[in-house]
Each structure stands twice: as structure tokens, then as C-alpha cells.
Design a protein around this motif. Structure first.
Motif, short mmCIF file in Angstrom:
data_model
loop_
_atom_site.label_atom_id
_atom_site.label_comp_id
_atom_site.label_asym_id
_atom_site.label_seq_id
_atom_site.Cartn_x
_atom_site.Cartn_y
_atom_site.Cartn_z
N THR A 1 18.64 27.46 35.98
CA THR A 1 17.31 27.23 36.53
C THR A 1 16.81 28.57 37.04
N TYR A 2 15.58 28.91 36.69
CA TYR A 2 14.99 30.18 37.11
C TYR A 2 13.68 29.92 37.84
N VAL A 3 13.57 30.44 39.06
CA VAL A 3 12.35 30.36 39.86
C VAL A 3 11.72 31.74 39.86
N GLU A 4 10.63 31.89 39.11
CA GLU A 4 9.99 33.19 38.94
C GLU A 4 9.42 33.74 40.24
N GLU A 5 8.78 32.87 41.04
CA GLU A 5 8.14 33.31 42.29
C GLU A 5 9.13 34.00 43.23
N ALA A 6 10.36 33.50 43.27
CA ALA A 6 11.38 34.06 44.16
C ALA A 6 12.36 34.95 43.41
N ASP A 7 12.22 35.06 42.09
CA ASP A 7 13.14 35.79 41.23
C ASP A 7 14.59 35.36 41.51
N GLU A 8 14.81 34.04 41.47
CA GLU A 8 16.13 33.46 41.72
C GLU A 8 16.60 32.68 40.50
N THR A 9 17.89 32.76 40.23
CA THR A 9 18.50 32.04 39.12
C THR A 9 19.70 31.28 39.64
N ALA A 10 19.93 30.09 39.11
CA ALA A 10 21.07 29.29 39.55
C ALA A 10 21.69 28.55 38.38
N TYR A 11 23.01 28.37 38.43
CA TYR A 11 23.71 27.54 37.46
C TYR A 11 23.25 26.10 37.67
N THR B 1 25.90 14.71 19.69
CA THR B 1 24.76 15.61 19.56
C THR B 1 24.95 16.85 20.43
N ILE B 2 24.22 17.88 20.07
CA ILE B 2 24.09 19.08 20.91
C ILE B 2 22.61 19.43 20.91
N SER B 3 22.06 19.74 22.09
CA SER B 3 20.61 19.98 22.15
C SER B 3 20.26 21.11 23.11
N PRO B 4 19.75 22.22 22.57
CA PRO B 4 19.16 23.23 23.44
C PRO B 4 17.85 22.70 24.01
N GLN B 5 17.60 22.99 25.29
CA GLN B 5 16.42 22.43 25.96
C GLN B 5 15.76 23.50 26.83
N ALA B 6 14.43 23.45 26.90
CA ALA B 6 13.65 24.32 27.79
C ALA B 6 12.63 23.44 28.50
N HIS B 7 12.61 23.53 29.83
CA HIS B 7 11.72 22.69 30.63
C HIS B 7 10.97 23.54 31.66
N TYR B 8 9.79 23.06 32.03
CA TYR B 8 9.03 23.66 33.11
C TYR B 8 8.83 22.57 34.15
N ASP B 9 9.32 22.81 35.36
CA ASP B 9 9.20 21.85 36.46
C ASP B 9 8.12 22.32 37.43
N LEU B 10 7.09 21.50 37.58
CA LEU B 10 6.03 21.75 38.56
C LEU B 10 6.46 21.10 39.87
N SER B 11 6.50 21.87 40.94
CA SER B 11 6.97 21.34 42.21
C SER B 11 6.06 21.78 43.34
N GLU B 12 6.04 20.97 44.40
CA GLU B 12 5.30 21.35 45.61
C GLU B 12 5.92 22.58 46.27
N LEU B 13 7.23 22.77 46.09
CA LEU B 13 7.93 23.90 46.69
C LEU B 13 7.74 25.15 45.84
N GLU B 14 8.35 25.17 44.66
CA GLU B 14 8.26 26.29 43.72
C GLU B 14 8.43 25.76 42.31
N ASP B 15 7.64 26.25 41.38
CA ASP B 15 7.81 25.88 39.98
C ASP B 15 9.06 26.55 39.45
N ALA B 16 9.69 25.92 38.44
CA ALA B 16 10.94 26.46 37.90
C ALA B 16 11.01 26.27 36.39
N PHE B 17 11.72 27.17 35.74
CA PHE B 17 12.07 27.04 34.33
C PHE B 17 13.53 26.59 34.29
#
Length: 158
Positions: free
Chosen positions: A44-54, A132-148
Motif C-alpha cells: 500500500t502506498y500513500v503518496e501524500e505522506a510518501d509512505e509504503t507498507a506491506y 488462480t493468480i491475479s495481479p491487482q491495482a486499486h485506488y482507495d479514496l479515504s477521508e484520511l489519505e488516499d492510497a494505491f
């Protein structure tokens, strides 16, 4: 921000009924079943804070028709981003393997709860035997911070 979340929730709530009305073909349950469960793992990547997490989680889908599946996603981000996200989702199967996932949910972070809306895409490769195996890309809109959210799902239909 609140307007975007309201629009996301409205879209997620209205699209499944329209899609179901357009496609009345039932999934052939003799094939692999209407249920699909995946374990998802990635970042998960939060661009606004430049933070990445497993990120680790599960994704369940019940296939209503050839076009539409409904289910839930539960994810936990560990590290710089410390959050748990629970989503009710609709999966729109656009072509063989390609699906769009949308839905509203709730995120628990920083000791609070926040509304979240998900928009994403995934491609499901069938490995045989329902796996199955599935690569996925999501954009989460949040009241706190948006995340990829970028994950790989390993799943099985049953």
C-alpha cells in the motif's frame, strides 16, 4: 473529499443492480463453483505522506452471473501505513480474466474510523483445478489519505 466519497458509495451501490439486470446468465456451477477466495499480498502506498507498507488480506467473491460478482475484501497494512480496511465490493468481469472492482468500506487507522471507496482492476489467470493468480491495482479514496494498493492474489474457485 466528502463529495468524492459520496459519489463512490453511490456508484458502488447502483452499478451492481444495473449489471445484474444486463446479464442474467448464471455461472455454470458444474465448472468450478460460484465462490472464489484469495489470499492477497503486496504493498500500500500513500503518496501524500510518501509512505509504503506491506499489505496482507483476503478477497472473497460470490459470482452472481458471468458479468457480476459480489463479496468483501479485508486488508491489513503493516509499517509506515498502519491501517485495516474492510470493503464490500462488486467485481465486474469485463472480459475473460479482466475485472474491475469497486465498493465502499471502512478503514481503521490512527485510532479512528474513516469511510473509504475502492476503484481497481485485476487480471485473473486460471491455473487449472480452480486455482488462480491475479495481479491487482486499486485506488482507495479515504477521508484520511488516499492510497494505491498493489497486490497479487492467490486464490481458488469452489
Amino acid at each position: 473529499m466528502h463529495i468524492r466519497l459520496a459519489l463512490a458509495a453511490l456508484l458502488a451501490a447502483s452499478v451492481p443492480s444495473v449489471a445484474y439486470a444486463q446479464s442474467e446468465e448464471a455461472v455454470d456451477e458444474a465448472d468450478e463453483g460460484s465462490h472464489h477466495l484469495s489470499v492477497i499480498s503486496g504493498l500500500t502506498y500513500v503518496e501524500e505522506a510518501d509512505e509504503t507498507a506491506y499489505t496482507l488480506g483476503i478477497d472473497y467473491e460470490y459470482r452472481v452471473s458471468e458479468l457480476l460478482g459480489v463479496g468483501f475484501v479485508a486488508e491489513r497494512a503493516f509499517g509506515d501505513v498502519d491501517a485495516t480496511t474492510l470493503l464490500a465490493v462488486a467485481d465486474f468481469h469485463l472480459t475473460e480474466g479482466l475485472a474491475m472492482q469497486v465498493g465502499p468500506g471502512i478503514e481503521f487507522a490512527e485510532g479512528e474510523e474513516f469511510a473509504v471507496g475502492r476503484f481497481g482492476v485485476l487480471y485473473e489467470f486460471e491455473l487449472g483445478g480452480g486455482f488462480t493468480i491475479s495481479p491487482q491495482a486499486h485506488y482507495d479514496l479515504s477521508e484520511l489519505e488516499d492510497a494505491f494498493v498493489f497486490v497479487i492474489g492467490m486464490g481458488r474457485a469452489f
